[in-house]
Design an enzyme around this catalytic site. Structure first.
Site, PDB file in Angstrom:
ATOM      1  CB  THR A 140      -0.954   0.024   1.212  1.00  0.00           C
ATOM      2  OG1 THR A 140      -0.183  -0.100   2.415  1.00  0.00           O
ATOM      3  CG2 THR A 140      -1.963  -1.094   1.136  1.00  0.00           C
ATOM      4  N   GLY A 164       2.345   0.691   7.091  1.00  0.00           N
ATOM      5  CA  GLY A 164       1.448   0.370   8.198  1.00  0.00           C
ATOM      6  C   GLY A 164       1.908  -0.890   8.902  1.00  0.00           C
ATOM      7  CB  THR A 172      10.347  -1.811  11.328  1.00  0.00           C
ATOM      8  OG1 THR A 172       9.005  -1.431  11.117  1.00  0.00           O
ATOM      9  CG2 THR A 172      11.240  -0.864  10.563  1.00  0.00           C
ATOM     10  CD  GLU A 251      -1.553   1.072   5.737  1.00  0.00           C
ATOM     11  OE1 GLU A 251      -1.445   0.127   4.931  1.00  0.00           O
ATOM     12  OE2 GLU A 251      -2.028   0.953   6.864  1.00  0.00           O
TER      13      GLU A 251
END
Length: 379
Positions: A140, A164, A172, A251
């Site tokens: 995304t 996100g 991460t 996001e």
């Protein structure tokens, strides 16, 4: 600055393997022509995906294969077998292995292995570029994350995806660095883990830890030895640049938040307080609305109840470089703060007056668009 030349001895491929079935390339592969030193850091989620589990067993990787828009998580023995087959197919197609495997996207769906076998088993395209790799691993994300730098004649290039489900315990999102610098494996591992701690482990979008988090670096040494301290400084700068790109592309995000804690008893305390600030939904929404409600910041600091030495009479808080506590701003100063918070970066500072340790955490605001995106992610 455009990437004119990447590190020597690496090849990049991207393919449409039918995983996402959206017309975009959804498999990215990068391999070295020669053996590499490497370091990797993975999620600590108890629901780690099959790709993470498999990659942890790869001792001397020559590259990485990334499958995008399908996480291959919570897929059991079938998912484990599919990850291993993807690894074999990618290594055969690229002509180098073993490979780390990473996968990102929707949880709980198996790979479309029939299509993957057909397309990865066919003749591969000519090598692509690093920007193509950065685009192929997006989910995304609204834009690619690509960084590059140099240490003498050695080059470093890095790509990441992530917008996100980001609040790490280790690593991460997905982030990969490739370099032709020559460093002893133990030194590279030490440097990379220190850089991850100061960058990716300082980032939070929404307090949720992904099941697929992976950060890795591969160094084939083709440019010869480099000074370790200089390499570490350049790599840290690139990783922090990447962190800023990820946070700004969170996001629905419209603003980057930095929370810098100083005067802490130790680094761990500074990190807890900084994360409490950037993770607070009330701080995030205040930032989004350009509302200089400093009370939400002190509330977030006060949530750190495992730190009994935090003393509200000693703490000092700043917002966009202006004192807000205990020197509470007047109405004119608040109006100025509202204007400053209208920019795309909001800096929060907190001095605890307990010691000399510090830490900076990175995050983003919380918007209605974040709710919209995640309320219909699979539909």
């Amino acid at each position: 600055m455009a990437l004119e030349r990447g590190p020597r001895g690496f090849r990049v491929y991207t393919l449409d393997a039918g995983i996402a079935n959206d017309g975009r390339h959804d498999v990215a592969v990068a391999v070295s022509d020669t053996p590499c030193a490497s370091s990797a850091v993975y999620t600590r989620s108890r629901f780690a995906g099959a790709s993470v589990t498999l990659s942890r067993t790869v001792a001397e990787p020559r590259g990485v294969v990334v499958a995008s828009r399908n996480a291959n998580v919570a897929t059991g023995a079938v998912g484990a077998a599919n990850a291993a087959e993807l690894q074999r197919l990618a290594a055969a197609g690229a002509g180098a292995g073993p490979l780390l495997v990473a996968s990102t996207g929707v949880i709980g769906r198996p790979y479309p292995m029939e299509t993957i076998r057909e397309r990865l088993g066919a003749p591969w395209p000519e090598p692509a570029g690093w920007a193509d790799f950065a685009t192929a691993i997006m989910t995304t994300d609204t834009r690619q994350k690509l960084v590059h730098g140099s240490v003498g004649e050695a080059r470093i290039v890095g790509m990441a995806k992530g917008v996100g489900m980001i609040e790490p315990n280790m690593a991460t999102m997905l982030a990969f660095f490739f370099t032709d610098a020559g460093l002893p494996p133990a030194e590279l591992d030490r440097i990379f883990r220190a850089v991850v701690e100061d960058s990716f482990n300082a980032l939070s979008i929404d307090t949720d830890t992904s099941t697929s988090d992976t950060a890795a670096i591969l160094a084939n040494g083709q440019a010869g030895p480099v000074p370790a301290a200089e390499f570490e400084a350049v790599l840290r700068g690139l990783a922090l640049d990447m962190v800023g790109q990820i946070a700004r592309d969170g996001e629905g995000a419209s603003k980057l938040i930095t929370a810098t804690v100083t005067g802490a008893r130790d680094r761990a305390q500074a990190k807890r307080v900084a994360k409490a600030i950037v993770n607070s939904p009330l701080v995030k929404t205040a930032v989004h609305g350009a509302d200089p409600n400093w009370g939400r910041i002190v509330m977030a600091i006060g949530k750190c109840d495992d730190d009994p030495d935090l003393d509200q009479d000693r703490v000092r808080v700043t917002l966009c470089g202006r004192d807000v506590y205990p020197d509470v701003p007047e109405e004119a100063a608040l109006a100025e703060l509202r204007a400053l918070m209208g920019g795309d970066t909001v800096a929060i500072g907190a001095d605890l007056a307990l010691g000399e340790a510090g830490f900076t955490a990175y995050g983003c605001d919380l918007t209605a668009e974040y709710v919209r995106l995640n309320s219909a992610y699979t539909t």
